[in-house]
Design a protein around this motif. Structure first.
Motif, PDB file in Angstrom:
ATOM      1  N   ALA A   1     178.194  36.159 -18.110  1.00  0.00           N
ATOM      2  CA  ALA A   1     178.293  37.186 -19.153  1.00  0.00           C
ATOM      3  C   ALA A   1     178.684  38.520 -18.521  1.00  0.00           C
ATOM      4  CB  ALA A   1     176.973  37.309 -19.907  1.00  0.00           C
ATOM      5  N   GLY A   2     178.053  38.852 -17.404  1.00  0.00           N
ATOM      6  CA  GLY A   2     178.404  40.078 -16.687  1.00  0.00           C
ATOM      7  C   GLY A   2     179.815  40.026 -16.132  1.00  0.00           C
ATOM      8  N   PHE A   3     180.215  38.871 -15.606  1.00  0.00           N
ATOM      9  CA  PHE A   3     181.586  38.739 -15.095  1.00  0.00           C
ATOM     10  C   PHE A   3     182.611  38.835 -16.220  1.00  0.00           C
ATOM     11  CE2 PHE A   3     179.725  36.536 -11.257  1.00  0.00           C
ATOM     12  CZ  PHE A   3     180.043  37.567 -10.390  1.00  0.00           C
ATOM     13  N   GLY A   4     182.234  38.388 -17.416  1.00  0.00           N
ATOM     14  CA  GLY A   4     183.120  38.547 -18.573  1.00  0.00           C
ATOM     15  C   GLY A   4     183.361  40.019 -18.867  1.00  0.00           C
ATOM     16  N   ARG A   5     182.312  40.814 -18.812  1.00  0.00           N
ATOM     17  CA  ARG A   5     182.462  42.265 -19.001  1.00  0.00           C
ATOM     18  C   ARG A   5     183.301  42.869 -17.881  1.00  0.00           C
ATOM     19  NH1 ARG A   5     178.791  44.395 -22.856  1.00  0.00           N
ATOM     20  NH2 ARG A   5     176.999  43.056 -23.217  1.00  0.00           N
ATOM     21  N   PHE A   6     183.068  42.394 -16.649  1.00  0.00           N
ATOM     22  CA  PHE A   6     183.832  42.892 -15.503  1.00  0.00           C
ATOM     23  C   PHE A   6     185.325  42.620 -15.690  1.00  0.00           C
ATOM     24  CE2 PHE A   6     185.764  42.078 -11.339  1.00  0.00           C
ATOM     25  CZ  PHE A   6     185.558  43.315 -10.728  1.00  0.00           C
ATOM     26  N   TYR A   7     185.655  41.391 -16.070  1.00  0.00           N
ATOM     27  CA  TYR A   7     187.057  41.020 -16.277  1.00  0.00           C
ATOM     28  C   TYR A   7     187.669  41.852 -17.405  1.00  0.00           C
ATOM     29  CZ  TYR A   7     191.217  38.177 -16.923  1.00  0.00           C
ATOM     30  OH  TYR A   7     192.511  37.756 -17.036  1.00  0.00           O
ATOM     31  N   SER A   8     186.918  42.042 -18.472  1.00  0.00           N
ATOM     32  CA  SER A   8     187.393  42.852 -19.589  1.00  0.00           C
ATOM     33  C   SER A   8     187.673  44.289 -19.161  1.00  0.00           C
ATOM     34  CB  SER A   8     186.363  42.837 -20.724  1.00  0.00           C
ATOM     35  OG  SER A   8     186.742  43.740 -21.737  1.00  0.00           O
ATOM     36  N   SER A   9     186.775  44.847 -18.363  1.00  0.00           N
ATOM     37  CA  SER A   9     186.977  46.230 -17.927  1.00  0.00           C
ATOM     38  C   SER A   9     188.180  46.368 -17.016  1.00  0.00           C
ATOM     39  CB  SER A   9     185.714  46.774 -17.246  1.00  0.00           C
ATOM     40  OG  SER A   9     185.490  46.137 -16.019  1.00  0.00           O
ATOM     41  N   ARG A  10     188.485  45.334 -16.248  1.00  0.00           N
ATOM     42  CA  ARG A  10     189.671  45.371 -15.379  1.00  0.00           C
ATOM     43  C   ARG A  10     190.953  45.132 -16.182  1.00  0.00           C
ATOM     44  NH1 ARG A  10     186.488  47.686 -13.359  1.00  0.00           N
ATOM     45  NH2 ARG A  10     185.471  47.390 -11.376  1.00  0.00           N
ATOM     46  N   LYS A  11     190.839  44.346 -17.228  1.00  0.00           N
ATOM     47  CA  LYS A  11     192.007  43.989 -18.032  1.00  0.00           C
ATOM     48  C   LYS A  11     192.387  45.097 -19.020  1.00  0.00           C
ATOM     49  CE  LYS A  11     194.398  40.142 -18.534  1.00  0.00           C
ATOM     50  NZ  LYS A  11     195.560  39.948 -17.756  1.00  0.00           N
TER      51      LYS A  11
ATOM     52  N   THR B   1     179.352  49.395 -18.779  1.00  0.00           N
ATOM     53  CA  THR B   1     179.446  49.164 -17.340  1.00  0.00           C
ATOM     54  C   THR B   1     178.055  48.954 -16.751  1.00  0.00           C
ATOM     55  OG1 THR B   1     181.440  50.509 -17.210  1.00  0.00           O
ATOM     56  CG2 THR B   1     180.255  50.128 -15.150  1.00  0.00           C
ATOM     57  N   PHE B   2     177.096  49.755 -17.190  1.00  0.00           N
ATOM     58  CA  PHE B   2     175.713  49.608 -16.734  1.00  0.00           C
ATOM     59  C   PHE B   2     175.168  48.237 -17.106  1.00  0.00           C
ATOM     60  CE2 PHE B   2     171.177  49.963 -17.867  1.00  0.00           C
ATOM     61  CZ  PHE B   2     170.652  50.231 -16.605  1.00  0.00           C
ATOM     62  N   ILE B   3     175.390  47.822 -18.355  1.00  0.00           N
ATOM     63  CA  ILE B   3     174.907  46.521 -18.820  1.00  0.00           C
ATOM     64  C   ILE B   3     175.541  45.390 -18.010  1.00  0.00           C
ATOM     65  CG2 ILE B   3     174.919  44.925 -20.793  1.00  0.00           C
ATOM     66  CD1 ILE B   3     172.821  47.149 -20.934  1.00  0.00           C
ATOM     67  N   MET B   4     176.807  45.564 -17.637  1.00  0.00           N
ATOM     68  CA  MET B   4     177.486  44.557 -16.820  1.00  0.00           C
ATOM     69  C   MET B   4     176.723  44.342 -15.512  1.00  0.00           C
ATOM     70  SD  MET B   4     181.249  44.859 -15.064  1.00  0.00           S
ATOM     71  CE  MET B   4     180.757  46.241 -14.049  1.00  0.00           C
ATOM     72  N   TYR B   5     176.353  45.432 -14.851  1.00  0.00           N
ATOM     73  CA  TYR B   5     175.606  45.311 -13.600  1.00  0.00           C
ATOM     74  C   TYR B   5     174.214  44.737 -13.831  1.00  0.00           C
ATOM     75  CZ  TYR B   5     179.289  47.990 -11.329  1.00  0.00           C
ATOM     76  OH  TYR B   5     180.495  48.397 -10.837  1.00  0.00           O
ATOM     77  N   VAL B   6     173.575  45.111 -14.920  1.00  0.00           N
ATOM     78  CA  VAL B   6     172.249  44.575 -15.253  1.00  0.00           C
ATOM     79  C   VAL B   6     172.334  43.064 -15.445  1.00  0.00           C
ATOM     80  CG1 VAL B   6     170.445  44.528 -17.030  1.00  0.00           C
ATOM     81  CG2 VAL B   6     171.326  46.714 -16.205  1.00  0.00           C
ATOM     82  N   GLU B   7     173.333  42.599 -16.190  1.00  0.00           N
ATOM     83  CA  GLU B   7     173.482  41.157 -16.428  1.00  0.00           C
ATOM     84  C   GLU B   7     173.701  40.397 -15.126  1.00  0.00           C
ATOM     85  OE1 GLU B   7     175.296  41.318 -20.942  1.00  0.00           O
ATOM     86  OE2 GLU B   7     176.662  41.381 -19.241  1.00  0.00           O
ATOM     87  N   MET B   8     174.548  40.927 -14.271  1.00  0.00           N
ATOM     88  CA  MET B   8     174.772  40.252 -12.988  1.00  0.00           C
ATOM     89  C   MET B   8     173.490  40.246 -12.155  1.00  0.00           C
ATOM     90  SD  MET B   8     178.534  41.226 -11.714  1.00  0.00           S
ATOM     91  CE  MET B   8     179.653  41.973 -12.856  1.00  0.00           C
ATOM     92  N   GLY B   9     172.746  41.352 -12.173  1.00  0.00           N
ATOM     93  CA  GLY B   9     171.487  41.430 -11.431  1.00  0.00           C
ATOM     94  C   GLY B   9     170.427  40.484 -11.975  1.00  0.00           C
TER      95      GLY B   9
END
Length: 136
Positions: free
Chosen positions: A97-107, A116-124
């Motif tokens: 789920a976090g990587f999905g946000r990461f990919y979206s932010s790069r795309k 962005t904060f939630i992305m890091y929280v999900e990965m953590g």
């Protein structure tokens, strides 16, 4: 490499921590899934764009799965003592789920600092679930 020493007190505290994480994730999934399910994709598109049935269909489908994942997490809370290796998979799902946000932010760019904060929280959280299961 030696496996970590395990005793009853450590196992109970690891299980309690896993239960707390599962409970938090379950609340997020149940509330988020419900809100997104009833809002639909149209609430996130400009009013000038006509309704998109295909987008709304897949959006509500995924919202329903998000909602149901919350019930699965609740089940794990009550069956934590018999649940073992599947916790690694759940950690992987949360990390994805976090990587999905990461990919979206790069795309297409990040929608906000909050996302962005939630992305890091999900990965953590995903990594934490896997680490706690390993240490348990």
């Amino acid at each position: 490499m030696l496996a970590p020493a395990k005793n009853a007190k450590t196992t109970v505290s690891m299980e309690l921590l896993l239960q707390l994480i599962f409970g938090t994730l379950a609340m997020i999934c149940l509330t988020g899934g419900t809100i997104l399910f009833f809002k639909g994709a149209g609430r996130f598109i400009e009013a000038s764009i006509p309704p998109q049935p295909k987008l709304d269909n897949i959006f509500r489908f995924l919202s329903g799965m998000y909602f149901a994942f919350g019930f699965m997490l609740i089940w794990f809370i009550f069956h934590i003592t018999t649940t073992t290796s599947i916790i690694y998979f759940i950690g992987f799902v949360v990390m994805c789920a976090g990587f999905g946000r990461f990919y979206s932010s790069r795309k297409v760019g990040s929608p906000s600092k909050y996302h962005t904060f939630i992305m890091y929280v999900e990965m953590g959280i995903g990594l934490s679930l896997m680490l706690l299961q390993y240490l348990r």
